[in-house]
Structures are given as C-alpha cells and as structure tokens.
Design a protein around this motif. Structure first.
Motif, PDB file in Angstrom:
ATOM      1  N   ALA A  69      32.278  43.077  37.817  1.00 34.21           N
ATOM      2  CA  ALA A  69      32.598  42.679  39.185  1.00 34.21           C
ATOM      3  C   ALA A  69      33.883  43.339  39.681  1.00 34.21           C
ATOM      4  N   SER A  70      34.783  43.672  38.764  1.00 39.62           N
ATOM      5  CA  SER A  70      36.051  44.288  39.171  1.00 39.62           C
ATOM      6  C   SER A  70      35.835  45.659  39.813  1.00 39.62           C
ATOM      7  N   TYR A  71      34.708  46.303  39.511  1.00 42.79           N
ATOM      8  CA  TYR A  71      34.428  47.605  40.120  1.00 42.79           C
ATOM      9  C   TYR A  71      33.949  47.471  41.564  1.00 42.79           C
ATOM     10  N   PHE A  72      33.494  46.285  41.932  1.00 35.81           N
ATOM     11  CA  PHE A  72      33.066  46.064  43.305  1.00 35.81           C
ATOM     12  C   PHE A  72      34.251  45.957  44.262  1.00 35.81           C
ATOM     13  N   LYS A  73      35.457  45.876  43.693  1.00 36.54           N
ATOM     14  CA  LYS A  73      36.661  45.746  44.520  1.00 36.54           C
ATOM     15  C   LYS A  73      36.878  46.961  45.408  1.00 36.54           C
ATOM     16  N   LEU A  74      36.256  48.076  45.083  1.00 38.15           N
ATOM     17  CA  LEU A  74      36.428  49.298  45.871  1.00 38.15           C
ATOM     18  C   LEU A  74      35.945  49.119  47.310  1.00 38.15           C
ATOM     19  N   PHE A  75      34.928  48.270  47.489  1.00 34.04           N
ATOM     20  CA  PHE A  75      34.410  48.042  48.847  1.00 34.04           C
ATOM     21  C   PHE A  75      35.441  47.309  49.701  1.00 34.04           C
ATOM     22  N   PHE A  76      36.057  46.262  49.112  1.00 36.70           N
ATOM     23  CA  PHE A  76      37.066  45.545  49.889  1.00 36.70           C
ATOM     24  C   PHE A  76      38.357  46.339  49.981  1.00 36.70           C
ATOM     25  N   ALA A  77      38.592  47.257  49.044  1.00 38.01           N
ATOM     26  CA  ALA A  77      39.770  48.125  49.132  1.00 38.01           C
ATOM     27  C   ALA A  77      39.707  48.961  50.414  1.00 38.01           C
ATOM     28  N   ILE A  78      38.496  49.383  50.778  1.00 35.49           N
ATOM     29  CA  ILE A  78      38.316  50.133  52.029  1.00 35.49           C
ATOM     30  C   ILE A  78      38.670  49.243  53.219  1.00 35.49           C
ATOM     31  N   VAL A  79      38.315  47.956  53.119  1.00 36.61           N
ATOM     32  CA  VAL A  79      38.654  47.006  54.183  1.00 36.61           C
ATOM     33  C   VAL A  79      40.162  46.863  54.294  1.00 36.61           C
ATOM     34  N   VAL A  80      40.847  46.790  53.159  1.00 36.36           N
ATOM     35  CA  VAL A  80      42.311  46.615  53.150  1.00 36.36           C
ATOM     36  C   VAL A  80      43.009  47.798  53.822  1.00 36.36           C
ATOM     37  N   VAL A  81      42.626  49.015  53.442  1.00 39.79           N
ATOM     38  CA  VAL A  81      43.285  50.175  54.054  1.00 39.79           C
ATOM     39  C   VAL A  81      42.884  50.310  55.518  1.00 39.79           C
ATOM     40  N   SER A  82      41.674  49.848  55.847  1.00 41.95           N
ATOM     41  CA  SER A  82      41.237  49.889  57.253  1.00 41.95           C
ATOM     42  C   SER A  82      42.024  48.899  58.106  1.00 41.95           C
ATOM     43  N   MET A  83      42.449  47.783  57.485  1.00 42.72           N
ATOM     44  CA  MET A  83      43.242  46.797  58.221  1.00 42.72           C
ATOM     45  C   MET A  83      44.499  47.431  58.781  1.00 42.72           C
TER      46      MET A  83
END
Length: 275
Positions: A69-83
């Motif tokens: 599941a820790s590898y799925f963090k890449l999707f929300f990482a895109i959200v974080v930088v997009s913020m």
C-alpha cells in the motif's frame, strides 16, 4: 485547524484531477482482497492458491499490506505537489494572503490535509488487513492479531514524511512537474552517493549513512516482506534465515526528523519569498 482543513478540502474536491487521484489512491488497496483470492495455474501442472500459503494470516498480513500500500502513495503525492502548483499558477496563494490568511496558516492547511489523508489511508489499510487476516487466520486471539499492528504506525509516519517532502519540493519548485522531477533527482542522488561511499568506506558504515538519507529512511520503516514469507516455509525445514523486519524506534525518529525539516524549510521558503 478544522477551518484550514475544510478550506483545503474544498479546493481539492473542486478539482477534477485531484478527486480522481485521491479516488485511485483509496481504491487500489482493495485489490489486495482480490489478490488474496487469486489462484494461479502454473503451466497446467498445479494451481497456486496464494491464500493457502499463509501470507494473509495474522500477523504477516500487517507487514504485507502496508508494504504494498505504501507504493500507492505516489498518486496522492501528485495531489500534494498539485496543491502548491495550482496555488501559484492560479494565483490563489496571493489572493488568500490578501484575504487575511497568513503564510503560517497556509502551510498549516497543507500539513493538516497531509495528516488527514495519511490517517484516512492508514485506517483503510487497517480495516482491510483486519478483514483479510480474520478470514484466513485459523487461530485468532487479540495478542496474535495485534502482534504486527506496529506496521500501521510505520505506514502512517511513512506517508506523512513522504508527503511533507513533496510539499517542501513543491514550494521550492512552484510547479508540480518540477517538484516530481526533484523527487526523482533526490532518489538518483541518494544511490550515487551510496555508490561513492561504497568505494571509500566499509559496508556497515555505508549502510548506516545510507539509512539517514530521506527516501531511504522512509523505505526502511517497512522492509520488504518476501524474505519473511520465505522464512515461513523454510523455518519448518529448520533452515536459519536471519532477517530483521521489525519496526524500530530509531527509524521512526529519522523519518520524523526529516518531516519536521521538510515542513520548516517549506515555511521558511514561503516566508522569505516575495509573492
């Protein structure tokens, strides 16, 4: 805190791309359930039933689920930088500051959002792991169930640390694509430094230094579970396999330190920058 979190969630939910990425990051963990029921036909010779291998039993399921599941963090990482990227490109950051939002509150709103989604993701993985482990484990008691639950703490800290680093890079780069590129550069730089150190120091010293690097320290929180799964098989054959897969306090402390540094640097950059 709730006001700042609500403000940030409104921004994310009004953005179609952010909603899609957030949805994907929360849907993907459910594929572990499908994986547990998967039966693989090996060249017609025999059928491999993953559920019968014991890898979905307590306490191994905590380790297995949090690792993947820790590898799925890449999707929300895109959200974080997009913020951050959207704040600069849409000039909403400047408008928020004009409307009375301080730079400290601006960074705090991003941090609260990171904590919120990290906690939500951890709870989701916890529920999925409980469900799968309860289904496949033959002998269940409370101490056995909770034995490996420390991986959930490591998972939460790993998410917060990684997203905080992404936040820092996004503030530094001002653009989502550049922030993600910097993330890749950090990963490459860590391994280049590891190679250089390997030529000049002993392996044990190099490993200790390498474990202090930001991305490597986050990876160390949840080690790969494959060797542990192999131990389940070979331990019955009395073959000794040495493997330390447990969550250690000093590893948590290193990631927490990088988290604090990332948030502080992001705040200092924003405070000194002329918007």
């Amino acid at each position: 805190m709730l006001r700042l979190l609500k403000l940030e969630l409104q921004k994310l939910l009004l953005n179609r791309t952010s909603k899609m990425l957030i949805g994907i990051s929360f849907i993907l963990p459910f594929f572990v359930i499908l994986l547990s029921a998967l039966k693989i036909n090996v060249f017609g010779l025999f059928t491999l039933n993953l559920g019968e291998l014991g890898i979905f039993n307590f306490p191994v399921i905590w380790h297995l689920n949090t690792f993947f599941a820790s590898y799925f963090k890449l999707f929300f990482a895109i959200v974080v930088v997009s913020m951050i990227g959207n704040e600069y490109s849409n000039k909403t950051l400047k408008q928020n500051l004009i409307d009375g939002l301080s730079k400290r509150e601006f960074i705090s709103s991003k941090c609260y959002t990171i904590l919120f989604f990290s906690l939500l993701s951890t709870l989701l993985i916890g529920v999925i792991s409980l469900g799968i482990g309860w289904y496949y484990s033959s002998a269940i008691n409370l101490s056995h169930v909770l034995e490996g639950s420390t991986f959930l703490i490591a998972y939460f800290i790993k998410l917060v640390g990684f997203f905080s680093l992404c936040l820092c890079l996004a503030v530094l780069a001002k653009r989502s694509a550049f922030a993600l590129a910097f993330l890749g550069i950090i990963l490459i730089a860590e391994w280049i430094l590891y190679g250089i150190l390997s030529w000049n120091f002993e392996a044990e010293t190099v490993a200790k230094i390498h474990n202090l690097f930001p991305l490597q320290s986050m990876y160390n929180l949840i080690e790969q579970p494959f060797q542990r799964i192999a131990m389940l098989k070979f331990s019955r054959q009395k073959i000794d396999l040495t493997y330390d897969y447990m969550v250690h306090f000093h590893e948590i402390a290193i990631v927490v330190l990088w988290t604090v540094v990332s948030i502080y640097v992001a705040y200092r950059l924003l405070k000194k920058r002329d918007l």
